[in-house]
Write an enzyme that holds these catalytic residues in place. Sequence first.
Site, mmCIF file in Angstrom:
data_model
loop_
_atom_site.group_PDB
_atom_site.id
_atom_site.type_symbol
_atom_site.label_atom_id
_atom_site.label_comp_id
_atom_site.label_asym_id
_atom_site.label_seq_id
_atom_site.Cartn_x
_atom_site.Cartn_y
_atom_site.Cartn_z
ATOM 1 N N ASN A 172 -45.697 11.357 -12.202
ATOM 2 C CA ASN A 172 -44.309 11.804 -12.787
ATOM 3 C C ASN A 172 -44.616 12.837 -13.895
ATOM 4 O O ASN A 172 -43.866 13.536 -14.192
ATOM 5 C CB ASN A 172 -43.889 10.636 -13.310
ATOM 6 C CG ASN A 172 -43.010 9.950 -12.342
ATOM 7 O OD1 ASN A 172 -42.579 10.452 -11.636
ATOM 8 N ND2 ASN A 172 -42.702 8.416 -12.764
ATOM 9 N N ASP A 204 -39.379 10.389 -8.017
ATOM 10 C CA ASP A 204 -38.175 9.573 -7.041
ATOM 11 C C ASP A 204 -38.503 10.193 -5.704
ATOM 12 O O ASP A 204 -38.294 9.260 -4.759
ATOM 13 C CB ASP A 204 -36.904 10.220 -7.714
ATOM 14 C CG ASP A 204 -36.425 9.377 -8.851
ATOM 15 O OD1 ASP A 204 -37.260 8.282 -9.138
ATOM 16 O OD2 ASP A 204 -35.397 9.754 -9.346
ATOM 17 N N GLU A 235 -42.861 1.422 -8.819
ATOM 18 C CA GLU A 235 -43.486 1.966 -7.750
ATOM 19 C C GLU A 235 -43.857 0.889 -6.721
ATOM 20 O O GLU A 235 -44.847 1.090 -6.053
ATOM 21 C CB GLU A 235 -44.537 2.637 -8.279
ATOM 22 C CG GLU A 235 -45.538 2.345 -8.967
ATOM 23 C CD GLU A 235 -45.399 1.961 -10.438
ATOM 24 O OE1 GLU A 235 -46.334 2.346 -11.535
ATOM 25 O OE2 GLU A 235 -44.134 2.092 -10.888
ATOM 26 N N ASP A 243 -48.706 -0.532 -4.107
ATOM 27 C CA ASP A 243 -48.566 -0.013 -5.390
ATOM 28 C C ASP A 243 -48.824 1.650 -5.099
ATOM 29 O O ASP A 243 -50.023 1.678 -4.767
ATOM 30 C CB ASP A 243 -49.186 -0.599 -6.634
ATOM 31 C CG ASP A 243 -48.945 -0.179 -7.778
ATOM 32 O OD1 ASP A 243 -47.728 -0.547 -8.576
ATOM 33 O OD2 ASP A 243 -49.366 1.073 -8.058
#
Length: 306
Positions: free
Chosen positions: A173, A182, A215, A165
Site C-alpha cells: 500500500n 484494493d 488482507e 495473509d
Amino acid sequence: MHSILEYDEFSLRQREELRALMTQILRERDYSEANFKNVLRQRDRILHWSWSKKLERAFLETMAVMEHLRTQNVQRVEEMRSLRETAIGAVSGRQSGMEETIGRIRTAFENVVAHMEQDTRDLVEMSYTDPLTKLNNRRAFDQYFFTVAHEYTVTGEPLSLLLMDIDHFKKFNDSYGHRVGDHALVAVGANLMRYAAKYTSASGRGFFPARFGGEEFIVVLPGVCMSEAVEDAKNLRALMEEYDFVIRDQRGQVILKGVRITVSIGVAELENAWGDEASERLIDQADKALYQAKAEGRNRVCVAAG
C-alpha cells in the site's frame, strides 16, 4: 504474564506491530518521558487503525445496502403507480374489455411480487458478500463455519482450515497506494474463486473461501484431511505467486507489470477432542500456523503443531 500473541482480540497485524514496538523499546533501552509518550502514540495508532478500518468498511457496506434499497424502492413505487392507474381505469370504466384489464392487473401484480422476491435475494446476497472482492464476507463465514464445525465434530469426519495473509501488504500500500492495494485484494479473491471452481468440479468436495478481514482470507475444507489441505495450500500459494499482477493508473494505463503477490498460509485440521471449543480452536491453530509461516520468512505454508 501472557505474550501479546495470545490475545485473540488483536488482529495478526496488530500483534505483529505491538511485538515490534516492544522489541524496539527493549533494544533502545530509552525509558525517558519523551520516548514513553512516543510509545503511547504508536500504541494508540496500532490499536486505532484496525478499528477505524473496520468501521469504514462497515459504513461503506451499509451505504451500499441503503443505496440499493433506495433504487429498488423507486422502481417498486413506479410499478405500484402503474398498477394503481390500471386498476382505477378498470373500475371507472375508462378501459374497455374487462377480461383484458383483469389480465393486465394480474400481470402487474405478478411482476411486483417477482421483483420484491428478487429484491430479497439481492439483499441476502449483499449481506453475505464482501463488496470489494465478491467473496463470502466474515458474516457468511461465521454462519457456515460454525455450523459445519459442529457437524463434523459430531460425525468425526475430517475438516480443515486454511488461513491466508498477503505478505507485506502495508509496504504494498505504501509503495503503490491504497487503490492499487484494493486491486491486489481483488486479484487474490479472483484467484481463490477460480481455484474454488476448478476444485469443486474436479473433486466434488466443498471449498468455501471468504475474506476474513483486511488482507486475510480463509478457506473451509469440509471432508478434507490435513495432508490434502496442505496440498491445496501449496497449490494456492504457487497460484498467487505465479499471477502476473499489472498496476494501472486511474485512466487504465499500465504503470508496472510483473508485480508478484505472495501469500503465507497456515493449515489446521479439526480435532474431535476439542469438543465444544472445536471451532474456536481450529481458527486459533490456523492463525498460529499462519504466524509461523510469516515468522519463517513468508511466502510459505506451515502446519499447526499439535
